[in-house]
Scaffold this motif. Structure first.
Motif, PDB file in Angstrom:
ATOM      1  N   ALA A 146     -15.153  69.034  55.039  1.00  0.00           N
ATOM      2  CA  ALA A 146     -16.472  68.623  55.536  1.00  0.00           C
ATOM      3  C   ALA A 146     -17.495  68.781  54.417  1.00  0.00           C
ATOM      4  O   ALA A 146     -17.421  69.727  53.626  1.00  0.00           O
ATOM      5  CB  ALA A 146     -16.874  69.467  56.743  1.00  0.00           C
ATOM      6  N   ASP A 149     -12.523  74.138  52.429  1.00  0.00           N
ATOM      7  CA  ASP A 149     -12.368  73.209  53.553  1.00  0.00           C
ATOM      8  C   ASP A 149     -13.717  72.651  54.003  1.00  0.00           C
ATOM      9  O   ASP A 149     -13.796  71.854  54.937  1.00  0.00           O
ATOM     10  CB  ASP A 149     -11.634  73.861  54.728  1.00  0.00           C
ATOM     11  CG  ASP A 149     -12.300  75.129  55.230  1.00  0.00           C
ATOM     12  OD1 ASP A 149     -13.446  75.416  54.816  1.00  0.00           O
ATOM     13  OD2 ASP A 149     -11.680  75.840  56.045  1.00  0.00           O
ATOM     14  N   ALA A 150     -14.795  73.095  53.344  1.00  0.00           N
ATOM     15  CA  ALA A 150     -16.129  72.559  53.600  1.00  0.00           C
ATOM     16  C   ALA A 150     -16.993  72.837  52.374  1.00  0.00           C
ATOM     17  O   ALA A 150     -16.754  73.807  51.643  1.00  0.00           O
ATOM     18  CB  ALA A 150     -16.754  73.185  54.841  1.00  0.00           C
ATOM     19  N   PRO A 205     -14.382  63.990  57.609  1.00  0.00           N
ATOM     20  CA  PRO A 205     -14.422  65.450  57.488  1.00  0.00           C
ATOM     21  C   PRO A 205     -13.118  66.162  57.841  1.00  0.00           C
ATOM     22  O   PRO A 205     -13.090  67.398  57.845  1.00  0.00           O
ATOM     23  CB  PRO A 205     -15.486  65.815  58.514  1.00  0.00           C
ATOM     24  CG  PRO A 205     -15.240  64.846  59.627  1.00  0.00           C
ATOM     25  CD  PRO A 205     -14.849  63.555  58.954  1.00  0.00           C
ATOM     26  N   THR A 242     -19.380  65.573  58.535  1.00  0.00           N
ATOM     27  CA  THR A 242     -18.940  66.861  59.102  1.00  0.00           C
ATOM     28  C   THR A 242     -18.386  66.696  60.506  1.00  0.00           C
ATOM     29  O   THR A 242     -17.622  67.552  60.965  1.00  0.00           O
ATOM     30  CB  THR A 242     -20.092  67.887  59.153  1.00  0.00           C
ATOM     31  OG1 THR A 242     -21.137  67.393  60.000  1.00  0.00           O
ATOM     32  CG2 THR A 242     -20.641  68.155  57.756  1.00  0.00           C
ATOM     33  N   ARG A 291     -14.618  76.062  59.916  1.00  0.00           N
ATOM     34  CA  ARG A 291     -14.337  76.138  58.477  1.00  0.00           C
ATOM     35  C   ARG A 291     -14.623  77.558  57.995  1.00  0.00           C
ATOM     36  O   ARG A 291     -15.639  78.159  58.373  1.00  0.00           O
ATOM     37  CB  ARG A 291     -15.184  75.129  57.700  1.00  0.00           C
ATOM     38  CG  ARG A 291     -15.141  73.701  58.276  1.00  0.00           C
ATOM     39  CD  ARG A 291     -13.707  73.154  58.352  1.00  0.00           C
ATOM     40  NE  ARG A 291     -13.621  71.940  59.135  1.00  0.00           N
ATOM     41  CZ  ARG A 291     -13.441  70.720  58.626  1.00  0.00           C
ATOM     42  NH1 ARG A 291     -13.332  70.568  57.319  1.00  0.00           N
ATOM     43  NH2 ARG A 291     -13.354  69.677  59.423  1.00  0.00           N
ATOM     44  N   ILE A 318     -15.904  77.972  52.676  1.00  0.00           N
ATOM     45  CA  ILE A 318     -17.028  77.050  52.469  1.00  0.00           C
ATOM     46  C   ILE A 318     -17.597  77.240  51.063  1.00  0.00           C
ATOM     47  O   ILE A 318     -17.987  78.347  50.683  1.00  0.00           O
ATOM     48  CB  ILE A 318     -18.124  77.281  53.521  1.00  0.00           C
ATOM     49  CG1 ILE A 318     -17.540  77.085  54.924  1.00  0.00           C
ATOM     50  CG2 ILE A 318     -19.305  76.343  53.285  1.00  0.00           C
ATOM     51  CD1 ILE A 318     -18.506  77.431  56.040  1.00  0.00           C
ATOM     52  N   LEU A 373     -21.407  74.304  59.457  1.00  0.00           N
ATOM     53  CA  LEU A 373     -20.053  74.190  58.906  1.00  0.00           C
ATOM     54  C   LEU A 373     -19.147  75.281  59.474  1.00  0.00           C
ATOM     55  O   LEU A 373     -17.978  75.026  59.797  1.00  0.00           O
ATOM     56  CB  LEU A 373     -20.104  74.266  57.378  1.00  0.00           C
ATOM     57  CG  LEU A 373     -20.859  73.125  56.683  1.00  0.00           C
ATOM     58  CD1 LEU A 373     -20.996  73.396  55.188  1.00  0.00           C
ATOM     59  CD2 LEU A 373     -20.169  71.786  56.923  1.00  0.00           C
TER      60      LEU A 373
END
Length: 358
Positions: free
Chosen positions: A271, A242-243, A267, A338, A176, A179, A171
């Motif tokens: 993601a 964002d993930a 994604p 992703t 990103r 997370i 990731l």
């Protein structure tokens, strides 16, 4: 009634002992004699009486598999592989669901509902090394999972910390920086959850990103509804992620549903990755990036360990052989959740072959 060894011997013109040697795979039978016996076996459609054989050997031909949840896809898929490996050995598998309850797990350790079994494959949630060391039942035992590491019995596991670190690094490699992790558990017995969160945090620290507990909401369960609820909580943050790394695929599928319902593109906007590679994730929209533990290897090694204890160790007069630790293989499977357009499930090698330590 089916043909007996005596019937086969009469047709082949050999002794019952010779037929028994052929049926049991012993090598000291001449090729000519073996051919006659095998031809007679085929003509009479002989089927060995496994129950009688097991009783003569002081065994039942039955093993038990005790799991926390039978309706969890990971355990359902694992069960299938255990049954396949056991069937190859002529064994029957008795399935037990413990629900992760301490009383049920102790009951399993003390004897599966007073059933006579030859071995037990057990994935515990609450019992620890002390309970295992105090166990008086001499039934062959193999543990699965991370509840007891370096314990007093044979053990098969996946390197959850390493795998979680690798999927988090994936990731990060996408650029990103915020997370989240869904699946933190505050229960001190939840070793698998602790290891997966540790791997996530390790990857963040290596990347110079501080751990933010708001991005790692806690949950007591790992179901789709929990993933959906916690994703909603994350999206309500002033700075949403964002993930998201989810500690299993069910959480990830729930999180995916919430993200799509909120109008986010996966994604592109967020993601999402999971863990376990259950079949559902291969058919979700988008398909799910995940860690694929080698479930077949876990099952087969566990059954091999039981076989060693039941056959080799006992024949050598050792009731409890030196414990063996096995770490099974895992891979990172990159799919559409992703990396857009990667629905084929590109495999990224993430760990070496299984390792064993005595």
């Amino acid at each position: 009634m089916g043909a007996s060894l005596k019937d086969v011997a009469a047709l082949a013109g050999v002794s019952v002992k010779t037929v028994s040697n052929v049926v049991n795979g012993y090598t000291y039978v001449t090729p000519h004699t073996r051919e006659k016996v095998e031809r007679a076996l085929g003509q009479l459609d002989y089927r060995p009486n496994l129950s009688a054989r097991n009783l003569r050997q002081g065994r039942t031909g039955v093993i038990a598999l005790a799991l926390p949840e039978l309706d969890a896809p990971y355990f359902a898929e694992l069960s299938r592989f255990v049954i396949e490996a056991a069937t190859e050995r002529g064994w029957t598998v008795l399935i037990e669901q413990t629900d992760g309850l301490p009383a049920r797990e102790r009951e399993v350790l003390d004897g599966v509902r007073e059933q006579r079994i030859d071995g037990l494959i057990f994935s515990p949630i609450t019992v620890g090394a002390d309970e295992l060391s105090a166990r008086t039942d001499s039934t062959a035992l193999v543990l699965l999972g991370e509840r007891v590491l370096e314990g007093p019995t044979h053990h098969v596991a996946v390197d959850n910390q390493l795998a979680a670190r690798e999927v988090t690094e994936h990731l990060l490699s996408l650029g990103r920086t915020r997370i989240a992790a869904i699946g933190r558990q505050d229960n001190p017995n939840a070793n698998t959850a602790h290891l997966r969160l540790a791997g996530y945090r390790e990857a963040l620290a290596t990347a110079g990103i501080a751990y933010d507990e708001r991005l790692a909401p806690a949950t007591s369960n790992y179901h789709r509804a929990d993933g959906a609820r916690l994703m909603r909580q994350l999206l309500d943050l002033p700075q949403p992620p964002d993930a998201v790394f989810c500690c299993n695929d069910l959480l990830a599928l729930g999180a995916l549903r919430t993200a799509l319902s909120a109008g986010l593109r996966v994604p592109e906007d967020i993601a999402i990755a999971g863990f376990d590679d259950i079949e559902d994730g291969r058919y979700s929209t988008p398909t799910l990036t995940t860690i694929r533990p080698d479930k077949e290897q876990v099952a087969r090694v566990a059954v091999e360990m039981l076989e060693f204890q039941i056959n080799g160790a006992r024949s050598a007069g050792r009731r409890r052989p030196v414990p063996c630790e096995v770490t099974a293989r895992h891979d990172l499977i990159v799919r559409e959740s992703t990396s857009a357009g990667r629905g084929d499930g590109t495999q990224v090698p993430a760990a070496p072959e299984a390792t064993r330590t005595p």
